[in-house]
Design a protein around this motif. Structure first.
Motif, PDB file in Angstrom:
ATOM      1  N   HIS A  76       0.866  -1.199   0.000  1.00 43.52           N
ATOM      2  CA  HIS A  76       0.000   0.000   0.000  1.00 43.52           C
ATOM      3  C   HIS A  76       0.891   1.234   0.000  1.00 43.52           C
ATOM      4  O   HIS A  76       1.511   1.562   1.008  1.00 43.52           O
ATOM      5  CB  HIS A  76      -0.902  -0.031   1.251  1.00 43.52           C
ATOM      6  N   HIS A  78       1.301   5.392  -1.866  1.00 44.20           N
ATOM      7  CA  HIS A  78       0.862   6.483  -2.750  1.00 44.20           C
ATOM      8  C   HIS A  78       2.155   7.063  -3.350  1.00 44.20           C
ATOM      9  O   HIS A  78       2.490   8.230  -3.152  1.00 44.20           O
ATOM     10  CB  HIS A  78       0.107   7.534  -1.953  1.00 44.20           C
ATOM     11  N   LYS A 145      -0.617   3.712  -5.974  1.00 45.50           N
ATOM     12  CA  LYS A 145      -1.972   4.235  -6.226  1.00 45.50           C
ATOM     13  C   LYS A 145      -1.932   5.580  -6.933  1.00 45.50           C
ATOM     14  O   LYS A 145      -1.020   6.374  -6.706  1.00 45.50           O
ATOM     15  CB  LYS A 145      -2.688   4.466  -4.889  1.00 45.50           C
ATOM     16  N   HIS A 242      -9.858   2.177   1.504  1.00 43.08           N
ATOM     17  CA  HIS A 242      -9.300   2.830   2.685  1.00 43.08           C
ATOM     18  C   HIS A 242     -10.453   2.890   3.684  1.00 43.08           C
ATOM     19  O   HIS A 242     -11.378   3.684   3.510  1.00 43.08           O
ATOM     20  CB  HIS A 242      -8.849   4.250   2.355  1.00 43.08           C
ATOM     21  N   HIS A 265      -6.077   0.056   6.476  1.00 42.73           N
ATOM     22  CA  HIS A 265      -6.119   0.939   7.663  1.00 42.73           C
ATOM     23  C   HIS A 265      -6.788   0.234   8.846  1.00 42.73           C
ATOM     24  O   HIS A 265      -6.108  -0.228   9.725  1.00 42.73           O
ATOM     25  CB  HIS A 265      -6.812   2.286   7.401  1.00 42.73           C
ATOM     26  N   ASP A 317       2.000   2.611   3.484  1.00 40.36           N
ATOM     27  CA  ASP A 317       1.063   3.695   3.156  1.00 40.36           C
ATOM     28  C   ASP A 317       1.853   4.937   2.727  1.00 40.36           C
ATOM     29  O   ASP A 317       1.342   6.062   2.837  1.00 40.36           O
ATOM     30  CB  ASP A 317       0.148   4.030   4.335  1.00 40.36           C
TER      31      ASP A 317
HETATM   32 FE    FE Z   1      -3.335   5.064   1.778  1.00 36.05          FE
END
Ligand code: FE
Ligand code: NIG
Length: 411
Positions: A76, A78, A145, A242, A265, A317
């Protein structure tokens, strides 16, 4: 003749190859071989197990005193984004919360502005550096992502960058369309914007493997998330969400009902939803680096999820707002301290189960697997989540070739 022999391995970490994620107690089971050997030919594992002198190879690495494991999987991130948000630290110090910053048009929306302003090449250069940092820290499979474009042109721009990185480095990457990540300033309403993102799904299919949504107070509701997930599944996407990051909206339950590949999460997930994990292979991707960075007291209930026989994975994340680290080893330490996970659970959560969360063939180094291996400067596998904030990866081997070598020395 074999290509590579890794000999005298002090601790060889061998997560189990399975066709479904490890669940509950299984996560605490991990084969760690003392005095191991790994043999590689044509980029694949020929042998991994107890010491043997049976094999010869063109090159030998002596791993005396070292740990050897599969390369890590970051399930995960970004990764692709413009700009940075160090100015938010002042706001946070003043007590302004993450969702308040977003409501005021900052947070995700300020990264949206920076991402829209960046050219494709600028985004590529920035993400490339971040990706190489991850590789240097022992990660060879990555989920990436979109979600900072919030319009067709810019979402596709992010996804193209993600694909270009995969092509350039021939990595195990998965690309996720996160169009419904926030509601942009120019949108008429949440509903209108969500519909716009749903309408984009067929076009995005060419670039993305998964569709994701931010289900949270002030962002997208459970009903909206359900509508999006069902539309995405109709288009052939596997879905992610999420969920319950800040408020307990019920995103975990929705993910399980929808057969999502992962729910991510889950800090505020309800007991009722956690119980549903028992009968589900949806991977609970826990992101304790985010809870840490947001300065929250209460972390995801990893132990409770395992007690419910859930499948969990751990990921960074990595993003410019809520978790500004792409060092998965650091997050392994937070998982030990705050999620109360054992070293075995953590290793399984960043290898085999993380691979299941993003549907990638990675995280194990058994016979026939890709030779994606890390040699760690550490005396045992428990040491890596223990000695935190430091990069312990000494050599990273991709498809049987050493691509990172960190023998510390001064020039
Ligand atoms: Fe995220
Ligand atoms: O997973 N919560 C939503 N999205 C990201 C944060 C993105 C950002 O703040 O830029 C997350 O935490």
């Amino acid at each position: 003749m074999n290509d590579l022999l890794i000999q005298n391995i002090k601790a060889l970490v061998l997560p189990k190859k399975t066709d479904r994620p490890l669940k509950g107690k299984e996560l605490d089971e991990l084969e760690v071989i003392e005095n191991g050997t790994v043999v590689v030919k044509d980029g694949k594992i020929v042998y991994s197990g107890k010491h043997t002198d049976e094999y010869e190879a063109k090159e030998t690495i002596d791993a005396t005193g070292k740990v050897v494991s599969p390369a890590l999987v970051d399930a995960h991130t970004h990764l692709i984004h413009g700009g940075s948000r160090e100015h938010e630290m002042t706001l946070k110090r003043q007590g302004v919360s993450y969702l308040e910053i977003l409501e005021q048009g900052g947070g995700i929306l300020s990264t949206v502005e920076a991402t829209r302003e960046a050219t494709e090449d600028q985004l590529f250069e920035k993400a490339e550096h971040d990706l190489l940092t991850m590789i240097h820290h022992g990660v060879l499979a990555v989920e990436s992502k979109s979600g900072y474009g919030l319009d067709k042109e810019n979402e596709l721009k992010q996804l193209r960058v993600s694909r270009r990185l995969q092509e350039k480095y021939n990595l195990d990457m998965r690309h996720t369309f996160l169009g419904p990540h926030a509601v942009p300033k120019e949108a008429e309403s949440n509903a209108q914007f969500l519909q716009e993102m749903i309408d984009l799904l067929p076009e995005v299919k060419e670039y993305a493997d998964f569709a994701d949504i931010f289900c949270e107070t002030g962002v997208f509701s459970i009903e909206e998330s359900k509508r999006y997930m069902e539309a995405a599944q109709k288009e052939g996407f596997k879905v992610k969400i999420h969920a319950d990051e800040i408020d307990p909206l019920g995103g975990l339950g929705l993910a399980i009902d929808e057969g999502a590949i992962s729910a991510d999460h889950l800090v505020a997930s309800s007991d009722e939803d956690k119980k549903k994990l028992k009968d589900s292979d949806t991977v609970a991707v826990l992101l304790p680096g985010t809870t840490f960075y947001l300065g929250k007291e209460s972390y995801a209930d990893a132990r409770g999820m395992l007690e419910q026989n859930g499948a969990i994975a751990i990921a960074t994340d990595y993003n410019p707002g809520s978790c500004v680290t792409n060092n998965l080893q650091m997050v392994m330490a937070i998982a030990a301290l705050k999620l109360k996970l054992s070293p075995n659970e953590i290793w399984n959560a960043v290898t085999v189960n993380a691979a299941k969360a993003i549907d990638v063939d990675a995280g194990t180094i058994n016979e026939g697997d890709k030779a994606n291996i890390v040699i760690w400067h550490a005396p045992n596998h428990e040491y890596i989540p223990y000695h935190y904030g430091i990069n312990h990866a000494e050599k990273v081997i991709k498809d049987g070739k050493v691509i990172v070598d960190h023998q510390l020395q001064l020039s």
